[in-house]
Scaffold this motif. Structure first.
Motif, PDB file in Angstrom:
ATOM      1  N   SER A  60       0.825  -1.210   0.000  1.00 34.61           N
ATOM      2  CA  SER A  60       0.000   0.000   0.000  1.00 34.61           C
ATOM      3  C   SER A  60       0.860   1.261   0.000  1.00 34.61           C
ATOM      4  N   GLU A  61       1.880   1.292   0.842  1.00 36.79           N
ATOM      5  CA  GLU A  61       2.748   2.468   0.908  1.00 36.79           C
ATOM      6  C   GLU A  61       3.602   2.603  -0.355  1.00 36.79           C
ATOM      7  N   GLN A  64       1.494   4.362  -2.853  1.00 40.80           N
ATOM      8  CA  GLN A  64       1.440   5.786  -2.557  1.00 40.80           C
ATOM      9  C   GLN A  64       2.737   6.479  -2.966  1.00 40.80           C
ATOM     10  N   ARG A  72       9.597   7.074   1.550  1.00 34.92           N
ATOM     11  CA  ARG A  72       9.156   7.171   2.947  1.00 34.92           C
ATOM     12  C   ARG A  72       9.731   6.006   3.739  1.00 34.92           C
ATOM     13  N   LEU A  74       8.846   3.359   6.467  1.00 34.58           N
ATOM     14  CA  LEU A  74       7.692   2.687   7.061  1.00 34.58           C
ATOM     15  C   LEU A  74       8.122   1.998   8.348  1.00 34.58           C
ATOM     16  N   GLN A  89       1.850   9.774  11.099  1.00 41.52           N
ATOM     17  CA  GLN A  89       3.231  10.148  10.858  1.00 41.52           C
ATOM     18  C   GLN A  89       3.764  10.909  12.057  1.00 41.52           C
ATOM     19  N   VAL A  95       6.207   6.884   8.255  1.00 41.71           N
ATOM     20  CA  VAL A  95       4.816   6.460   8.364  1.00 41.71           C
ATOM     21  C   VAL A  95       4.779   5.260   9.293  1.00 41.71           C
TER      22      VAL A  95
END
Length: 210
Positions: A60-61, A64, A72, A74, A89, A95
């Motif tokens: 999912s990330e 994005q 990012r 995670l 965040q 994230v």
């Protein structure tokens, strides 16, 4: 998995993907630091950065990251010495999600989007085209040169990367090439021509309904 070779194949094919790398682990999480996976735009994953507790969130990330072009970090679970804001965040580039595995542990996974370089489609066989090809390659474009408008039209519909079109056929195939590019919704279309020639091309395109 030879992730470097697979990543190179995807780059050469102009396919977007995200590279996920485990950078930190708290036992008993099973993935080890340095473990890598490639996540493709269709959601498939090549490699392994954790089991069923990690894979859906990583996918999912990664999606994005491909949408916004931003890497990012995670974080799954609680890391010693880190501030915690589960489900959100705690820093702009981190994230955080809860670790859903009953065994516990924690992982930090860096997700880096790798987007295809923009494509420059050039129509024509002129000295200007030769110069543009050399310059575009230095600037990082994927360059495709076409002799005819018909060849350009076929490739416009098949390209997945952002496309820019320059028509520099010096009157040989100008209108047809421009019409194909404009009808395809190309983000940038340029014509190399004199002001007088441009005026004629505009009138012709209008008569063609473009």
């Amino acid at each position: 998995m030879d992730w470097l070779a697979e990543a190179q194949e995807l780059v050469q094919a102009g396919q977007p993907f995200a590279l996920a790398t485990v950078v930190r682990r708290v036992a008993p999480a099973s993935a080890q630091p340095g473990a890598k996976a490639l996540i493709l735009a269709d959601g498939s994953m090549r490699g392994w950065v954790g089991g069923s507790c990690a894979q859906p969130v990583v996918t999912s990330e990664a999606h994005q990251a491909l949408r916004d072009g931003t890497p990012r970090l995670l974080r799954l679970g609680q890391m010693p010495g880190a501030s915690h804001q589960v489900g959100g965040q705690d820093r702009e580039d981190i994230v955080e999600y809860p670790m859903t595995c009953h065994s516990g542990g924690a992982l930090e996974i860096l997700i880096e989007p790798v987007l295809p370089a923009p494509s420059l489609f050039i129509v024509g066989e002129t000295p200007i085209v030769e110069t543009l090809v050399d310059l575009a390659r230095v600037m990082g474009y994927r360059v495709n040169q076409f002799e005819r408008a018909a060849d350009l039209a076929l490739r416009l519909g098949a390209s997945e990367s952002p496309v820019f079109v320059v028509v520099a056929s010096m009157g040989v195939d100008d209108e047809e090439a421009l019409a194909a590019a404009l009808r395809a919704g190309t983000r940038y279309v340029a014509l190399v021509a004199s002001p007088k020639r441009v005026a004629v091309v505009r009138e012709t395109l209008e008569a063609m309904g473009v």
